[in-house]
Design an enzyme around this catalytic site. Sequence first.
Site, short mmCIF file in Angstrom:
data_model
loop_
_atom_site.label_atom_id
_atom_site.label_comp_id
_atom_site.label_asym_id
_atom_site.label_seq_id
_atom_site.Cartn_x
_atom_site.Cartn_y
_atom_site.Cartn_z
N HIS A 97 0.83 -1.20 0.00
CA HIS A 97 0.00 0.00 0.00
C HIS A 97 0.87 1.25 0.00
CE1 HIS A 97 0.98 -0.64 4.24
NE2 HIS A 97 0.67 0.63 4.47
N ASP A 99 0.56 4.97 1.90
CA ASP A 99 -0.15 5.40 3.10
C ASP A 99 -1.30 6.37 2.81
OD1 ASP A 99 1.31 3.95 4.98
OD2 ASP A 99 2.84 5.51 5.19
N HIS A 253 4.74 0.15 0.06
CA HIS A 253 5.54 -0.62 1.01
C HIS A 253 4.72 -1.74 1.62
CE1 HIS A 253 3.69 2.66 3.35
NE2 HIS A 253 3.69 1.83 4.38
N ARG A 268 5.41 6.18 13.79
CA ARG A 268 5.41 6.84 12.48
C ARG A 268 4.83 8.25 12.58
NH1 ARG A 268 1.46 4.35 8.25
NH2 ARG A 268 0.16 6.16 8.67
#
Length: 311
Positions: A97, A99, A253, A268
Amino acid sequence: MSQISIHPIAGRIGAEIRGVELGTELSAENLAAIQAALLQHKVVFFRGQHHLDDARQQAFARRLGQPVAHPTVATVGGTDYVLELDSQRGGRANSWHTDVTFVDAYPKASILRAITVPAAGGDTVWANTHTAYLDLPEPLRALADTLWAEHSNEYDYASYKANVSAEQLRRNREEFTATVYQTEHPVVHVHPETGERHLLLGHFVQKLIGLSQADSQQLFSVLQGHVTRLENTVRWHWQAGDVAIWDNRATQHYAINDYGDARRVMHRVTVAGGKAVGLDGRQSRTRSKQAKATTAANSPQADSPSAARAA
């Protein structure tokens, strides 16, 4: 002070940057070098950034742009922007995907810091969506240039969530879809800084607009398969204190769920981006945004803020 140096890892994507400590004290010259490397290599890695904590990670993110919170998932520990990905609380995305593409102006970059890592496994793989586009046969590339896709955070969680209980899966889904978004993006978009053409796909795609569900799924699989070909990827083996920064407009990723019951915790911070622009100049648009009714039992605040994390 040691000299910054850049060391490519794979042939098409990824570089390790050495000789630098990330933070607000980073010199303008070194920051410019990191930003240039990020545009060139799509994802850059830093070992041994143990001096960073949540506050310093957020502060450093401001050097790259405006940090932005996740649109549906609560932040951790009272922070403004830090999203915790904890494997013991459902934080196993385990699929390809980009983000937060279920919103129109999705993040331009993500900064991921390793807190706890398994002794073996738990690597992350990134793919270069520009070289994937260049590798398309010309007739397929011409078709992709005209396509648009619907992205949504309302998707089949169970298909991506191995080793998660039914109850955890329910809680994850309730938090992640507290507001349901449906957004239209061009399948091929023009990078606003490099001018490169990139494929904008990943697991938030629901269908290709104007096609039947069956045709959409088959064509999506063909295009997505070009993104994830091994020659377009780089794989990073995490150590505690590592930081990865990736250009979210130029990559997909995949966090590999191969570490069993071991714990993996990552923090994150994302940096705000803009709407994708197709080859015809049209921009991404949110088609719908609908908040679900919540209760004290299923609101994000009622649980740990580490719940869904499939973004």
